[in-house]
Structure formats: C-alpha cells, structure tokens
Design an enzyme around this catalytic site. Structure first.
Site, mmCIF file in Angstrom:
data_model
loop_
_atom_site.group_PDB
_atom_site.id
_atom_site.type_symbol
_atom_site.label_atom_id
_atom_site.label_comp_id
_atom_site.label_asym_id
_atom_site.label_seq_id
_atom_site.Cartn_x
_atom_site.Cartn_y
_atom_site.Cartn_z
ATOM 1 N N LYS A 129 -12.869 60.082 53.923
ATOM 2 C CA LYS A 129 -13.158 59.602 55.278
ATOM 3 C C LYS A 129 -13.386 58.091 55.330
ATOM 4 C CE LYS A 129 -15.272 63.895 56.918
ATOM 5 N NZ LYS A 129 -16.452 64.501 57.540
ATOM 6 N N HIS A 150 -12.838 74.852 53.858
ATOM 7 C CA HIS A 150 -14.133 74.237 53.558
ATOM 8 C C HIS A 150 -15.080 75.205 52.839
ATOM 9 C CE1 HIS A 150 -15.242 70.171 54.440
ATOM 10 N NE2 HIS A 150 -16.493 70.492 54.711
ATOM 11 N N HIS A 207 -20.660 62.290 49.830
ATOM 12 C CA HIS A 207 -21.403 62.131 51.070
ATOM 13 C C HIS A 207 -21.988 60.728 51.127
ATOM 14 C CE1 HIS A 207 -22.156 66.751 51.503
ATOM 15 N NE2 HIS A 207 -20.981 66.380 51.975
#
Length: 510
Positions: A384, A455, A481
């Site tokens: 991301k 997921h 994360h």
C-alpha cells in the site's frame, strides 16, 4: 426518331428485363453452384424493384426488408416464398453481389470492414487461441463486417452500443458456408465477444476511430483528490481507484460548493446507507469521507469542524475476532493443489504465497518478474506504499513460483508474474481475481464451510504466530503494518485461548 425499344408498347419493360437478366447471368457466372431457388430469389427481387421503380443503385438492406413484407403479385412468384427465411437470405446474398460488383452504390462513409479480416486473423494466430476460439472469433468478425455493411454503419458510428445491437439482432444477414448452407444463428455472447475483439483490433491498428465517451465529464474534485492522495499520502493506484469510486457515489450529496458543505449532509452520507451495504462497506464510506474532508480542509475549501460531523459509532472497532482457518486445514488446501495443468501450477503458487507469506491479494496481483530476487531468495513487495519492502522467500514458495514461470506461464510482453491461462494471456484486471482463484481452489478440492476470500490466509497465519508467542510488533513487521493499532486486531478475544488461562469464579464450587 425514337429507338425501337421505346416505340414498342412493351419496349421499356423488355429493356428492363434484359438488364435484369444480365445481372442474374453475372451473378450466376460468379457463383456457378447457385441453386434454382437462389436464382429465383434474385429474379423476384429485381422484378419487385422494377415494379416499384426502385433503381438498382438504390437497393439496400431496407429495400430487402420491404421486399420481404410486400403483398406479392409478381406473376409467376408467390407470397409463400417470402415466408421462407432461406429465400430472404438468398435475396441478401444477391444484394451483396450487386454491392461487390459496383451496381449498388455504397456511401463513402460506410465502414468496409471485410478487407481487414485477414489482418485480424493473423493477429489472433499470434495470441495462442485454441482452434475453437479462433474459429469463433473469425466467424463473428466476418458476421459483424457483413452486418455493418448491410446496415450502412459509418466508421465513426462503431461503438459499444452498436456492438450490442449486433449481438441482439434477429439474424437474416445472408451469410452462408462455401457449400451454400445457411449459417445458423449464433449465441448473443459469441457475437458480442467476436465483435468486441474485432473492433478492438481495428482501433489498435487505427483503422476505425477510437470512440469518445459521451458521458458528462467527471467532477474535477475527483481528479484533484487523486493527485493529493498520490503526492501527499503516497497511496497506490489501486487505493486511489477504490477511493475515487466510493467518493463518486455520494460526492454530489455534499453539494457543488465546498463552502456550502453542512454537518447534516456529512452525517446523512453515512447514516442513510442502504440495508444492502455491509458493515465493511459503511466503514469504507467513513474512511473515504474523512480523508476527502481532510483534503478539502487542507485546501482551505471548508470548515475544519466538519470532521466532527462524521459519525464514528458505526465503525464498531475491534468488535469481532478475525475469521481464520486451522493450520492443518491450510496444509490440506496446499496439498490439494495439483501440478498437472497450467491453471493448477499457477493456482498452487498463489495459494502458497498467501499461506506462507501472508500476502495481500494486491501484492500478488502487482508482483512483477523483476521483484523476484532468486539469488537472495527475496521478494520485493510494494503493497500500500510507494516504498518497496523485501521479504524472505520460503523454499516451497520459491519452488512453486519457479515451476509456474518456467513451465506454465505464457510467454508474453507483460512482466507481471501472474496471468490468465487462456488467450490472449492478459494480466488480471484487479486484485479481486485473486479471491476468485482462492474460491475456485477450495471448490475444486471439495472444501466447504470455510471462510472465503484471500485475506483469510493472512488472518490465519497472523493468529498462528500470536498463539506461538510472537509479539504484536513482530507480527506487525511481518504483515507490513504501519500502525500498531492495525495489528491489534489479532489481539481480540479468542475464546479458546481465553479458556486456557481463565480462573474459576471466586466462591464457585463445581
């Protein structure tokens, strides 16, 4: 002095008959295997045109339609012939001959696609289609070219709506095989696929113009928001696409002028969601709404206090335990993946990337050949953020990737690792197709009652790490994360783990 033909009471008719017979003779010369019925249809059509004073050069598909509906009083011909679809097909074939011979005028603007069929055929041959698919595409392209000519479609008029009209039309195009047998009507889907492929080829080759969208222009705020997300937030193209799609659903509800945004409008966007919207979809609305308001506030377009108007109670943070699959079941899923067909080899590599490395579907979708460092056994993942992250590549995952790339992956120009296994071997359209592959793997292997989606492997592996004593910070680093709060989802209450440490209630006796 008048000519003999005009001086005779039937001179004009006789002269017309001679012309008609000449046209029929030329038709027969070009098609020596014509049946008696086909010749009769040609003569009947010319007789009908002469009786109604329709010039040969003005004949077209509309004239054929009128001919098929006329009340026949044409002498030796009968109305019963007009009820036979093959008879009308023979008329259309004759009209096509007249067009090819230059007897029927075709406006210059009309698309003549027939000469490009050879190029389309060669293009298909290079893309690795099966014989059946190749034949279907060519057949439908030929059909589309014939139909477009009969309908007098201009080059500029070929678009998606026209393709759909072709797919749905009641076929009487007069297309026949070399043996003279009329081609049966094909399915709507086959027509649509063939026409789309042919039109796409014509556009790429510059043979027909690219259609310009007639939809109203998109709200410029969507483009400005995308630019801000890319520059200031470092968002990926996929994230920007999803945010723009969500924002486009309700942007006009806020109003056209940012200075006029109200708290009531902001709240209604969240609270007036339909019952068909899932909890995760509502959370997406809230996230995008807050992000967009921060963008507008940063630009000085609306009041900062509007952020407080976004409802927060709908999110229900940390409300449920993530769905997982037991480790033993995951091993069964991996073992069930075959290695015989190209599809099985590809799907096995994808399942192992999910099960061993806890990758997101987007990671796999965007993975490129250059991202694999075979010497160091590492993968570069972009995830991301714009900054790539190197992750160790387990042995069995590396073996599965190598087997796919060497033995099953089509040789194409794209450097994306995973491709469709059917011609033209294009990359996946989005990361959602990875979830579809997971679903098909489970279905093929007979697994039922398991959580769906790609997921679930990420959740399962993270939960297993937590059970084995890993720290949240370690798990967060492995999952890439950026916030510890994101990893905290795996620290939710697990009934089984809680039961192992729970103490009896004081004063309770068994």
């Amino acid at each position: 002095m008048t000519s003999p033909s005009n001086s005779h009471p039937g001179g004009a008719a006789a002269n017309g008959a001679v012309v008609d017979q000449a046209l029929v003779n030329a038709y027969l010369a070009d098609n020596p295997n014509l049946s008696a019925g086909a010749l009769s249809a040609a003569r009947h059509f010319l007789k009908w045109a002469a009786d109604r004073r329709v010039a040969i050069k003005d004949l077209d598909a509309a004239a054929v339609g009128r001919f098929a509906q006329h009340r026949c009083g044409c002498g030796r011909y009968s109305a019963a012939q007009l009820q036979d679809p093959s008879y009308i097909t023979d008329v259309r074939r004759f009209l096509r001959h007249l067009e090819g011979a230059g007897q029927v005028a075709i406006p210059d603007a009309v698309a003549r696609l027939g000469p490009h069929l050879a190029g389309f055929s060669a293009n298909l041959a290079t893309q690795g289609y099966s014989r059946v698919t190749y034949s279907s595409r060519i057949s439908q392209a030929r059909h589309f070219a014939e139909w477009a000519l009969q309908m007098r479609v201009p080059r500029e008029g070929i678009d998606g709506d026209l393709i759909e009209l072709f797919a749905q039309h009641d076929c009487q195009c007069g297309i026949k095989t070399k043996r003279g047998k009329r081609v049966a009507g094909t399915g709507i889907k086959d027509r649509r696929r063939g026409a789309r492929a042919f039109v796409a080829f014509l556009r790429v080759e510059g043979l027909i113009p690219v259609t310009v969208a007639t939809e109203p222009p998109a709200d410029p705020r969507l483009a400005d928001f995308a630019t801000w997300m890319r520059r200031e937030r470092g968002a990926t193209s996929e994230t920007i696409r999803r945010y723009q799609q969500e924002l486009g659903r309700w942007l006009m509800k806020l109003g056209s002028e940012p200075q006029g945004f109200t708290a009531a409008a902001v709240r209604s966007i969240v609270l007036d969601q339909g019952e068909d919207r899932s909890r995760s979809s509502v959370r997406m609305t809230i996230t995008v709404l807050r992000t967009f308001l921060r963008f507008m506030i940063g630009q000085g377009h609306c009041a900062p206090s509007l952020l407080l108007a976004v409802p927060s109670g709908v999110r229900r943070r940390l409300s449920t335990v993530p769905k997982t699959i037991p480790a033993s079941t995951i091993e069964e899923i991996v073992a069930s993946c075959g290695t015989v067909t190209a599809v099985e080899v590809r799907d096995r590599a994808i399942i192992l990337l999910l099960a061993r490395m806890a990758l997101r579907a987007g990671d796999i979708w965007q993975l490129r050949l250059a991202d694999i460092d075979w010497r160091a056994s590492r993968l570069r993942l972009h995830g991301k953020s714009r900054r790539g992250v190197l992750m160790p590549l387990p042995q069995d995952v590396g073996d599965a990737l190598l087997a796919y790339i060497e033995d099953a992956r089509p040789v194409v120009a794209s450097d994306l690792v995973f491709l469709r296994t059917q011609a033209p071997f294009t990359p996946f359209r989005s990361s959602a197709e990875i979830a579809g592959i997971v679903s098909r793997v489970l279905s093929r292997s007979g697994f039922v009652g398991l959580p769906t989606g790609s997921h679930v492997f990420r959740h399962s592996l993270a939960s297993a790490w937590l059970r084995d004593g890993a720290e949240l910070d370690q798990i967060g680093a492995a999952l890439r994360h950026t916030s510890r709060d994101t990893t905290a989802i795996y620290a939710k209450v697990d009934v089984d783990m809680l039961g192992a440490v729970a103490q009896p209630w004081p004063g309770y006796s068994a």
